[in-house]
Every structure is written in C-alpha cells, then in structure tokens.
Scaffold this motif. Sequence first.
Motif, PDB file in Angstrom:
ATOM      1  N   GLU A 242       0.824  -1.208   0.000  1.00 12.35           N
ATOM      2  CA  GLU A 242       0.000   0.000   0.000  1.00 12.35           C
ATOM      3  C   GLU A 242       0.864   1.267   0.000  1.00 12.35           C
ATOM      4  O   GLU A 242       0.398   2.336  -0.407  1.00 12.35           O
ATOM      5  CB  GLU A 242      -0.934  -0.008   1.215  1.00 12.35           C
ATOM      6  N   ILE A 243       2.091   1.154   0.455  1.00 11.39           N
ATOM      7  CA  ILE A 243       3.052   2.250   0.372  1.00 11.39           C
ATOM      8  C   ILE A 243       3.846   2.163  -0.930  1.00 11.39           C
ATOM      9  O   ILE A 243       3.964   3.138  -1.684  1.00 11.39           O
ATOM     10  CB  ILE A 243       4.020   2.222   1.574  1.00 11.39           C
ATOM     11  N   TYR A 244       4.382   0.975  -1.213  1.00 15.53           N
ATOM     12  CA  TYR A 244       5.293   0.827  -2.342  1.00 15.53           C
ATOM     13  C   TYR A 244       4.623   1.056  -3.697  1.00 15.53           C
ATOM     14  O   TYR A 244       5.220   1.653  -4.596  1.00 15.53           O
ATOM     15  CB  TYR A 244       5.924  -0.568  -2.322  1.00 15.53           C
ATOM     16  N   LEU A 245       3.394   0.557  -3.867  1.00 15.73           N
ATOM     17  CA  LEU A 245       2.738   0.677  -5.177  1.00 15.73           C
ATOM     18  C   LEU A 245       2.519   2.130  -5.582  1.00 15.73           C
ATOM     19  O   LEU A 245       2.959   2.547  -6.667  1.00 15.73           O
ATOM     20  CB  LEU A 245       1.423  -0.104  -5.173  1.00 15.73           C
ATOM     21  N   PRO A 246       1.851   2.966  -4.771  1.00 16.43           N
ATOM     22  CA  PRO A 246       1.687   4.360  -5.192  1.00 16.43           C
ATOM     23  C   PRO A 246       3.009   5.116  -5.274  1.00 16.43           C
ATOM     24  O   PRO A 246       3.185   5.965  -6.162  1.00 16.43           O
ATOM     25  CB  PRO A 246       0.765   4.958  -4.118  1.00 16.43           C
ATOM     26  N   VAL A 247       3.941   4.826  -4.376  1.00 17.32           N
ATOM     27  CA  VAL A 247       5.232   5.517  -4.410  1.00 17.32           C
ATOM     28  C   VAL A 247       5.960   5.220  -5.719  1.00 17.32           C
ATOM     29  O   VAL A 247       6.450   6.133  -6.405  1.00 17.32           O
ATOM     30  CB  VAL A 247       6.095   5.106  -3.199  1.00 17.32           C
ATOM     31  N   MET A 248       6.048   3.944  -6.089  1.00 18.01           N
ATOM     32  CA  MET A 248       6.754   3.599  -7.317  1.00 18.01           C
ATOM     33  C   MET A 248       6.005   4.086  -8.547  1.00 18.01           C
ATOM     34  O   MET A 248       6.614   4.600  -9.492  1.00 18.01           O
ATOM     35  CB  MET A 248       6.963   2.080  -7.396  1.00 18.01           C
ATOM     36  N   GLY A 249       4.683   3.943  -8.547  1.00 20.33           N
ATOM     37  CA  GLY A 249       3.914   4.411  -9.700  1.00 20.33           C
ATOM     38  C   GLY A 249       4.055   5.904  -9.930  1.00 20.33           C
ATOM     39  O   GLY A 249       4.332   6.363 -11.049  1.00 20.33           O
ATOM     40  N   SER A 251       6.411   7.898  -8.792  1.00 19.98           N
ATOM     41  CA  SER A 251       7.786   8.295  -9.081  1.00 19.98           C
ATOM     42  C   SER A 251       8.159   7.986 -10.530  1.00 19.98           C
ATOM     43  O   SER A 251       8.904   8.746 -11.162  1.00 19.98           O
ATOM     44  CB  SER A 251       8.761   7.614  -8.121  1.00 19.98           C
ATOM     45  N   PHE A 252       7.626   6.903 -11.097  1.00 22.65           N
ATOM     46  CA  PHE A 252       7.868   6.613 -12.510  1.00 22.65           C
ATOM     47  C   PHE A 252       7.215   7.663 -13.404  1.00 22.65           C
ATOM     48  O   PHE A 252       7.802   8.114 -14.387  1.00 22.65           O
ATOM     49  CB  PHE A 252       7.356   5.220 -12.876  1.00 22.65           C
ATOM     50  N   VAL A 253       5.984   8.045 -13.062  1.00 21.04           N
ATOM     51  CA  VAL A 253       5.301   9.078 -13.852  1.00 21.04           C
ATOM     52  C   VAL A 253       6.042  10.407 -13.749  1.00 21.04           C
ATOM     53  O   VAL A 253       6.269  11.105 -14.749  1.00 21.04           O
ATOM     54  CB  VAL A 253       3.839   9.237 -13.376  1.00 21.04           C
ATOM     55  N   ALA A 254       6.460  10.755 -12.542  1.00 21.34           N
ATOM     56  CA  ALA A 254       7.118  12.040 -12.331  1.00 21.34           C
ATOM     57  C   ALA A 254       8.488  12.114 -12.984  1.00 21.34           C
ATOM     58  O   ALA A 254       8.963  13.206 -13.313  1.00 21.34           O
ATOM     59  CB  ALA A 254       7.242  12.308 -10.826  1.00 21.34           C
ATOM     60  N   MET A 255       9.138  10.963 -13.202  1.00 22.40           N
ATOM     61  CA  MET A 255      10.483  11.012 -13.784  1.00 22.40           C
ATOM     62  C   MET A 255      10.454  11.232 -15.291  1.00 22.40           C
ATOM     63  O   MET A 255      11.465  11.630 -15.874  1.00 22.40           O
ATOM     64  CB  MET A 255      11.248   9.734 -13.465  1.00 22.40           C
ATOM     65  N   VAL A 256       9.307  10.983 -15.947  1.00 24.03           N
ATOM     66  CA  VAL A 256       9.250  11.090 -17.411  1.00 24.03           C
ATOM     67  C   VAL A 256       9.623  12.487 -17.903  1.00 24.03           C
ATOM     68  O   VAL A 256      10.467  12.630 -18.806  1.00 24.03           O
ATOM     69  CB  VAL A 256       7.869  10.652 -17.932  1.00 24.03           C
TER      70      VAL A 256
END
Length: 387
Positions: A242-249, A251-256
Amino acid sequence: MTPLEVRASASLAGIFALRMLGLFLIMPVFSVFAQTIPGGNDTFLVGLAIGIYGLTQSLLYIPYGWASDRLGRKPVIIFGLVVFAIGSLVAAMAHDLTWIIVGRAIQGAGAISSAVMACVADLTSDANRTKAMAMIGGSIGVSFAVAIVCAPFLYHWLGMSGLFSAIGILAVLAIFVVLWVVPTPPVHAKAGPAPFSEVLHNPELLRLNFGVFVLHATQTALFVAMPRMLVAAGLPVAQHWEIYLPVMGLSFVAMVPAIIAAEKRGKMKAVLLSAIALVAVAQVALGGLPPTVGVIAVVLFVYFLGFNVLEASQPSLVSKLAPGQRKGAAVGVYNTTQALGLFCGGALGGFLMTHYGQNAIFLTCAAGAVVWLIIAAPMRTPAPRQS
C-alpha cells in the motif's frame, strides 16, 4: 531498430532484469522475515545476506565476460543461470541465516551481466546500441518496481522459501528464453585482454562509476531498515504494498518529464545533479522526521524519483561517454562498481543498524550522496539528441 535488434534487446533486458529481481525481491521483506529464523536478530548478518549477492557478482563479472569471448555468449549465460537457480534452491531449503547467506552468494556467482551486455553489443549496430543499453538500464528500474510492489504479496502467500523457489523457477525459464528467443550472436575472432586502462582513467566514467556505487549502496542499506520501520509504524508486512505501489507508480510518472528534459533539451547535467540531491534529502528526512506511515511514504517518493532518474539515465551515459571502441569495457566496470555498492550497502547497513541504530544508516547514506553530488558537479555530458 531492426526487428532482430528489438528481439535481442528485449529478451536480453528481460534476462538482465531477472538477475536483478533475484536481489530486489527479498529486500522489502527480508529483514522482517529474518527475525523468525536462527541468527536473524544479528542485523549485520541480515545486511550481509542482502548484500553478499553483489559481492560475488562483482568478483565474477570480468571472468564471465572473458569466458564469453572464448566459449560464446549463450553457453556462458546459460551456465550462469544454472548457478543462479542452484543458489535459489539452497536459499529456499535453508533453515537458518547462515545457509541463506550461502545461497545468496551462489546466486550472485551466476554473474551473467557482462556476458549479456557483450551479447547486446554483438547483436546491435553502433547507431542503435545506446537504445539497447538504455533498455537494459530501464529493466533494472522495472525489476525493482515489480519486486518492491509484489514482494509483500508473495511473501504473505508463499513465505520466504517460496520466494526463493519462484526466483529459481524464473531462472530456469530464462534458460529457455536464451535458447529459443535470443538470437545467436555472430562468431568473432578471439578478443585480447579487456582494455580497461582507458576506461579507468576517464574522469567522466569514474564519476558515473562512483555514482552507481553510492546509488546502490544507499538502496540496499535503506532496505535493511525500511521493512522494520513500516512494521514499527503500524503497517504489517502484507500491507507494505500500500506504500510501495503508489510511491513507485507516482515516481515513474514524475520522472518522465525529467528524462525528456535530460535527453532532448540538453538538461542532462541539471537533471542528474537534482536527482542526486533528492537522494540525499530523502536520507536526511528519514533520519530526522517522525517515522509515521505518511511521512515514510512522502520521503520514499522523493527518494525513488531521484533513484529512478539516475537508474534510467546513467547506463546510457556510460555508453555515450566511453572512449572509442571501449563501450564493453566501460559497461563492465560500471556493472562491477554497481554490484560492489549492493554488497557494501547491505553489509554497512547491517553493521550500522547493529551498533548505532537505523538513523545512522540514513545519515551515512546522506553523507555519501553529498560527496557524490560534489564529485558529479563538474561533470561533462554529451550533446542532446536531435529530434
């Protein structure tokens, strides 16, 4: 890229990602699991179990690359996957921390990354090699994202033994990918000794090598403490996703946008320095802010935004900045320092946790990131790619 280059790059990136998945999949849960087995209360040994994988990899990257030049890429890759599967079996059958450490060391001894990189170079043209290397670099980030989200689920359903067994099964499946999907590289004349001297004296590559060492040392050290922090904050292991999924999702979107700015708008240096700063700031915050679930989530987003940008960009930079025809040697040294970072981060994180507490981990990692920022500040980057 030609269809053959796409097929080669995608299949080899998948195999490379599997190797990293073998490390990453246990990281979000292992320090909590270790408390349930003999020896698991020694956090130094816990960190060693996480990081020793990287040590054996780093010692064998160059021998595997040498062997692949003489025996062929595919036989060496298949041999490494067999060793990796054996290590997974040993760890799956272990009943104490010592044997898990042995299994992890054997897993790391299947150090096929240098042979995989050489195979990519054999199967792609000079014009498309950077794209292929970028796919390899991106596969590391993807494998980490998959591991960090799925590990709590899999641990809840399968236990740690089941996790190691699943990793071993994936290694066996990867052998069939090598046999039936990866194109057979052309036969070249036997290579001479790897020309590392030019690579080791290149200041831009030295900066990148130091950077990937620090990046992966902070990563493994972070996960010596993070699972226990989340449990202490009131979140059971089965709910860590519940922490890792939104954090990784997120952060991937924000890095684009950052990657686009770096590659196409000539902002590579500014983006990389900003990403390093994010890694440092996140470590300071973890050491200084109240460790509530909400605070941890926000800080992890900051950390992984920086981490993902660096993980996606640096392998491509290595390929672009390597002198002359020294791309293979440059990538080999880069991979070696990356693996050493994985080992040192786990061992150092366990030592600091045992003797000085978890805040010492974060402050030490922050100091390492600050040193990296100072070293990276004078960096030179290639000209932006033309649209």
